[in-house]
Design a protein around this motif. Structure first.
Motif, PDB file in Angstrom:
ATOM      1  N   VAL A  22      11.946   0.187  -1.850  1.00  0.00           N
ATOM      2  CA  VAL A  22      12.201   1.212  -0.839  1.00  0.00           C
ATOM      3  C   VAL A  22      10.912   1.971  -0.547  1.00  0.00           C
ATOM      4  O   VAL A  22      10.600   2.265   0.615  1.00  0.00           O
ATOM      5  CB  VAL A  22      13.319   2.176  -1.296  1.00  0.00           C
ATOM      6  N   ILE A  23      10.143   2.261  -1.583  1.00  0.00           N
ATOM      7  CA  ILE A  23       8.887   2.984  -1.402  1.00  0.00           C
ATOM      8  C   ILE A  23       7.881   2.115  -0.649  1.00  0.00           C
ATOM      9  O   ILE A  23       7.227   2.584   0.285  1.00  0.00           O
ATOM     10  CB  ILE A  23       8.312   3.450  -2.758  1.00  0.00           C
ATOM     11  N   TYR A  24       7.771   0.844  -1.032  1.00  0.00           N
ATOM     12  CA  TYR A  24       6.868  -0.060  -0.311  1.00  0.00           C
ATOM     13  C   TYR A  24       7.279  -0.170   1.155  1.00  0.00           C
ATOM     14  O   TYR A  24       6.423  -0.178   2.044  1.00  0.00           O
ATOM     15  CB  TYR A  24       6.850  -1.452  -0.945  1.00  0.00           C
ATOM     16  N   ALA A  25       8.566  -0.238   1.430  1.00  0.00           N
ATOM     17  CA  ALA A  25       9.053  -0.327   2.815  1.00  0.00           C
ATOM     18  C   ALA A  25       8.669   0.926   3.598  1.00  0.00           C
ATOM     19  O   ALA A  25       8.260   0.832   4.761  1.00  0.00           O
ATOM     20  CB  ALA A  25      10.566  -0.535   2.831  1.00  0.00           C
ATOM     21  N   ALA A  26       8.791   2.098   2.973  1.00  0.00           N
ATOM     22  CA  ALA A  26       8.423   3.348   3.631  1.00  0.00           C
ATOM     23  C   ALA A  26       6.919   3.387   3.923  1.00  0.00           C
ATOM     24  O   ALA A  26       6.500   3.865   4.985  1.00  0.00           O
ATOM     25  CB  ALA A  26       8.830   4.537   2.767  1.00  0.00           C
ATOM     26  N   ILE A  27       6.130   2.855   3.009  1.00  0.00           N
ATOM     27  CA  ILE A  27       4.676   2.802   3.215  1.00  0.00           C
ATOM     28  C   ILE A  27       4.351   1.849   4.366  1.00  0.00           C
ATOM     29  O   ILE A  27       3.602   2.198   5.285  1.00  0.00           O
ATOM     30  CB  ILE A  27       3.956   2.366   1.921  1.00  0.00           C
ATOM     31  N   HIS A  28       4.926   0.659   4.329  1.00  0.00           N
ATOM     32  CA  HIS A  28       4.610  -0.345   5.347  1.00  0.00           C
ATOM     33  C   HIS A  28       5.121   0.043   6.730  1.00  0.00           C
ATOM     34  O   HIS A  28       4.516  -0.336   7.739  1.00  0.00           O
ATOM     35  CB  HIS A  28       5.139  -1.716   4.941  1.00  0.00           C
ATOM     36  N   SER A  29       6.198   0.815   6.804  1.00  0.00           N
ATOM     37  CA  SER A  29       6.721   1.259   8.104  1.00  0.00           C
ATOM     38  C   SER A  29       5.944   2.454   8.646  1.00  0.00           C
ATOM     39  O   SER A  29       6.110   2.822   9.808  1.00  0.00           O
ATOM     40  CB  SER A  29       8.197   1.630   7.977  1.00  0.00           C
ATOM     41  N   GLY A  30       5.134   3.092   7.791  1.00  0.00           N
ATOM     42  CA  GLY A  30       4.366   4.249   8.216  1.00  0.00           C
ATOM     43  C   GLY A  30       5.077   5.573   7.964  1.00  0.00           C
ATOM     44  O   GLY A  30       4.537   6.629   8.281  1.00  0.00           O
ATOM     45  N   LEU A  37      -5.687   0.858  -2.181  1.00  0.00           N
ATOM     46  CA  LEU A  37      -6.848   0.645  -3.045  1.00  0.00           C
ATOM     47  C   LEU A  37      -7.130  -0.829  -3.307  1.00  0.00           C
ATOM     48  O   LEU A  37      -8.134  -1.163  -3.907  1.00  0.00           O
ATOM     49  CB  LEU A  37      -6.638   1.363  -4.380  1.00  0.00           C
ATOM     50  N   GLY A  38      -6.249  -1.674  -2.883  1.00  0.00           N
ATOM     51  CA  GLY A  38      -6.391  -3.109  -3.079  1.00  0.00           C
ATOM     52  C   GLY A  38      -5.325  -3.806  -2.266  1.00  0.00           C
ATOM     53  O   GLY A  38      -4.588  -3.175  -1.507  1.00  0.00           O
ATOM     54  N   ARG A  39      -5.233  -5.103  -2.436  1.00  0.00           N
ATOM     55  CA  ARG A  39      -4.261  -5.864  -1.652  1.00  0.00           C
ATOM     56  C   ARG A  39      -2.838  -5.357  -1.857  1.00  0.00           C
ATOM     57  O   ARG A  39      -2.066  -5.246  -0.913  1.00  0.00           O
ATOM     58  CB  ARG A  39      -4.356  -7.337  -2.022  1.00  0.00           C
ATOM     59  N   LYS A  40      -2.484  -5.046  -3.101  1.00  0.00           N
ATOM     60  CA  LYS A  40      -1.131  -4.582  -3.412  1.00  0.00           C
ATOM     61  C   LYS A  40      -1.124  -3.256  -4.169  1.00  0.00           C
ATOM     62  O   LYS A  40      -0.119  -2.882  -4.742  1.00  0.00           O
ATOM     63  CB  LYS A  40      -0.402  -5.632  -4.251  1.00  0.00           C
ATOM     64  N   LEU A  41      -2.230  -2.557  -4.148  1.00  0.00           N
ATOM     65  CA  LEU A  41      -2.363  -1.333  -4.930  1.00  0.00           C
ATOM     66  C   LEU A  41      -2.398  -0.120  -4.016  1.00  0.00           C
ATOM     67  O   LEU A  41      -3.295   0.001  -3.173  1.00  0.00           O
ATOM     68  CB  LEU A  41      -3.639  -1.397  -5.770  1.00  0.00           C
ATOM     69  N   PHE A  42      -1.405   0.751  -4.159  1.00  0.00           N
ATOM     70  CA  PHE A  42      -1.289   1.946  -3.338  1.00  0.00           C
ATOM     71  C   PHE A  42      -1.205   3.178  -4.219  1.00  0.00           C
ATOM     72  O   PHE A  42      -0.692   3.116  -5.335  1.00  0.00           O
ATOM     73  CB  PHE A  42      -0.012   1.901  -2.481  1.00  0.00           C
ATOM     74  N   ARG A  43      -1.675   4.313  -3.671  1.00  0.00           N
ATOM     75  CA  ARG A  43      -1.491   5.615  -4.301  1.00  0.00           C
ATOM     76  C   ARG A  43      -0.990   6.564  -3.222  1.00  0.00           C
ATOM     77  O   ARG A  43      -1.441   6.536  -2.082  1.00  0.00           O
ATOM     78  CB  ARG A  43      -2.800   6.158  -4.893  1.00  0.00           C
TER      79      ARG A  43
END
Length: 59
Positions: A22-30, A37-43
Motif C-alpha cells: 500500500v505504501i509503495y502504491a502511494a509512492i508510485h501514484s504520487g 535512493l536506489g532502484r527499490k530503496l525509498f525513504r
C-alpha cells in the motif's frame, strides 16, 4: 536548524498498520512523496507523512 527524520517503507507501513504494498502504491501514484535512493530503496520524510495524513492517507 532541525534535522529531518526519514523512514523506510516498512517503518511507514508498520506505523499506519498497512501493507508495504500500500505504501509503495502511494509512492508510485504520487500520493506520498518519497526520496528514491536506489532502484527499490525509498525513504519518506516526516513532512511527507504529515502531508499524506492531511490529504487522507490511504484512499
Amino acid at each position: 536548524m532541525s534535522k529531518t527524520e526519514y523512514f523506510t517503507v516498512l517503518e511507514v507501513a508498520e506505523r499506519y498498520k498497512l501493507s508495504p504494498r500500500v505504501i509503495y502504491a502511494a509512492i508510485h501514484s504520487g500520493d506520498l512523496q518519497a526520496l528514491r535512493l536506489g532502484r527499490k530503496l525509498f525513504r519518506v520524510s516526516e513532512d511527507a507523512l504529515r502531508a499524506w495524513e492531511q490529504q487522507g492517507g490511504q484512499r
